[in-house]
Scaffold this motif. Structure first.
Motif, PDB file in Angstrom:
ATOM      1  N   ILE A  26      -7.667 -62.477 -34.119  1.00 50.57           N
ATOM      2  CA  ILE A  26      -8.870 -62.879 -33.384  1.00 50.57           C
ATOM      3  C   ILE A  26      -8.924 -64.393 -33.236  1.00 50.57           C
ATOM      4  O   ILE A  26      -9.305 -64.930 -32.190  1.00 50.57           O
ATOM      5  N   ALA A  27      -8.509 -65.092 -34.294  1.00 46.89           N
ATOM      6  CA  ALA A  27      -8.581 -66.552 -34.315  1.00 46.89           C
ATOM      7  C   ALA A  27      -7.637 -67.203 -33.315  1.00 46.89           C
ATOM      8  O   ALA A  27      -7.727 -68.408 -33.079  1.00 46.89           O
ATOM      9  N   GLN A  28      -6.729 -66.427 -32.734  1.00 48.23           N
ATOM     10  CA  GLN A  28      -5.905 -66.979 -31.650  1.00 48.23           C
ATOM     11  C   GLN A  28      -6.772 -67.395 -30.470  1.00 48.23           C
ATOM     12  O   GLN A  28      -6.417 -68.297 -29.718  1.00 48.23           O
ATOM     13  N   PHE A  29      -7.913 -66.722 -30.332  1.00 48.41           N
ATOM     14  CA  PHE A  29      -8.759 -66.928 -29.170  1.00 48.41           C
ATOM     15  C   PHE A  29      -9.995 -67.771 -29.467  1.00 48.41           C
ATOM     16  O   PHE A  29     -10.435 -68.552 -28.632  1.00 48.41           O
ATOM     17  N   TYR A  30     -10.568 -67.615 -30.646  1.00 49.35           N
ATOM     18  CA  TYR A  30     -11.693 -68.460 -31.059  1.00 49.35           C
ATOM     19  C   TYR A  30     -11.763 -68.447 -32.578  1.00 49.35           C
ATOM     20  O   TYR A  30     -11.252 -67.534 -33.233  1.00 49.35           O
ATOM     21  N   ASP A  31     -12.372 -69.482 -33.122  1.00 51.14           N
ATOM     22  CA  ASP A  31     -12.481 -69.602 -34.573  1.00 51.14           C
ATOM     23  C   ASP A  31     -13.328 -68.445 -35.107  1.00 51.14           C
ATOM     24  O   ASP A  31     -14.493 -68.293 -34.715  1.00 51.14           O
ATOM     25  N   CYS A  32     -12.732 -67.665 -35.991  1.00 56.08           N
ATOM     26  CA  CYS A  32     -13.399 -66.451 -36.483  1.00 56.08           C
ATOM     27  C   CYS A  32     -13.630 -66.553 -37.984  1.00 56.08           C
ATOM     28  O   CYS A  32     -12.686 -66.591 -38.773  1.00 56.08           O
ATOM     29  N   THR A  33     -14.900 -66.585 -38.378  1.00 59.68           N
ATOM     30  CA  THR A  33     -15.241 -66.618 -39.794  1.00 59.68           C
ATOM     31  C   THR A  33     -15.176 -65.208 -40.369  1.00 59.68           C
ATOM     32  O   THR A  33     -15.086 -64.215 -39.633  1.00 59.68           O
ATOM     33  N   TYR A  34     -15.258 -65.095 -41.706  1.00 61.82           N
ATOM     34  CA  TYR A  34     -15.276 -63.774 -42.353  1.00 61.82           C
ATOM     35  C   TYR A  34     -16.525 -62.995 -41.939  1.00 61.82           C
ATOM     36  O   TYR A  34     -16.476 -61.774 -41.758  1.00 61.82           O
ATOM     37  N   SER A  35     -17.626 -63.713 -41.781  1.00 62.40           N
ATOM     38  CA  SER A  35     -18.866 -63.068 -41.374  1.00 62.40           C
ATOM     39  C   SER A  35     -18.726 -62.496 -39.958  1.00 62.40           C
ATOM     40  O   SER A  35     -19.157 -61.370 -39.675  1.00 62.40           O
ATOM     41  N   MET A  36     -18.116 -63.276 -39.052  1.00 59.85           N
ATOM     42  CA  MET A  36     -17.882 -62.791 -37.690  1.00 59.85           C
ATOM     43  C   MET A  36     -16.974 -61.559 -37.695  1.00 59.85           C
ATOM     44  O   MET A  36     -17.204 -60.595 -36.958  1.00 59.85           O
TER      45      MET A  36
END
Length: 264
Positions: free
Chosen positions: A204-214
């Motif tokens: 997912i983080a390839q596309f946007y910064d993804c936190t654990y909560s997200m």
């Protein structure tokens, strides 16, 4: 056409690649005059005249104004070898500059080619016939105002077709590993499952910064949207719930309470 004493203006024009009109002009201003005339008063150029015209052409190619070219050629302190050496030095500088420009153009062409947006045909080739244009429209309607959408659009705009193919290959490999883990009974709270949950978050983080909560919020969406659930469960029955459990366990290990997880 030649005479017994040299070349006519037409012959010189053809030889050096300029117009007769240009040679007439250079003659009138004294830049490259013809040293002779025929019995009918036509201009005639000898070898030295033609050599001077060649030097004029080189300096003109280098961007010198005609008045400055005349001064350079008529400078009594400069001999033939000095002129040639100067011309060679300037040409080498120009060649180097042009080579840099060519390299810059090549890099730009490559960037444009690599970053060309995917066509519908490209998407079908990479993602198969299951991919539908309305998915993109739906996603934009749902998240178009979010910073994550903007970040995703910026990143994907720079991705090449080859990079998209790698994204698809990585996703297929991840899904296969998720299905295999569920099939053999891997505990969603185990280190092995946590590693898979991290790979899922990285995808997912390839596309946007993804936190654990997200990631927790996204995983829960998989159970709420039947299309996601069917995709995962088609790989392995019960995989959707297993993935949600693995994501939540990994988030908990990183200090995030899945019960209170928000999109942040």
């Amino acid at each position: 056409m030649t005479t017994g004493e040299g070349l006519t203006v037409g012959a010189v024009a053809e030889l050096v690649g300029v117009s007769v009109r240009t040679l007439h002009h250079w003659d009138r201003i004294g830049l490259a005059p013809a040293s002779g005339r025929t019995w009918s008063d036509y201009r005639v150029y000898d070898d030295d005249d033609v050599a001077r015209i060649h030097r004029v052409l080189v300096y003109r190619e280098l961007g010198f104004p005609l008045a400055e070219i005349g001064s350079l050629l008529d400078d009594p302190a400069a001999d033939e070898h000095a002129h040639l050496a100067r011309q060679r030095e300037l040409l080498l500088e120009r060649i180097s500059h042009l080579q840099e420009m060519v390299s810059a153009v090549d890099r730009l062409k490559e960037a444009i080619t690599m970053n060309a947006p995917l066509t519908p045909e490209d998407r079908v080739e990479i993602f198969g016939t299951d991919w539908k244009e309305e998915y993109q429209i739906e996603a934009e309607q749902r998240w178009g105002d979010s910073p994550q959408w903007a970040q995703s659009q910026e990143r994907t705009a720079r991705m090449s077709k080859a990079e998209w193919k790698q994204v698809k290959a990585d996703a297929d490999a991840l899904n296969a590993d998720l299905a295999a883990a569920k099939r053999v009974g891997v505990d969603p709270a185990s280190p092995e499952a946590a590693e898979l949950a991290e790979r899922h978050r990285a995808s997912i983080a390839q596309f946007y910064d993804c936190t654990y909560s997200m990631q927790v919020c996204l995983a829960r969406m998989y159970t709420q949207d039947q299309r996601f659930a069917e995709t995962y469960d088609a790989l392995e029955p019960g995989l959707t719930q297993w993935l949600v459990a693995a994501v939540e366990a990994n988030a908990r290990a990183h200090g995030v309470d899945p019960e209170t997880a928000t999109w942040e």
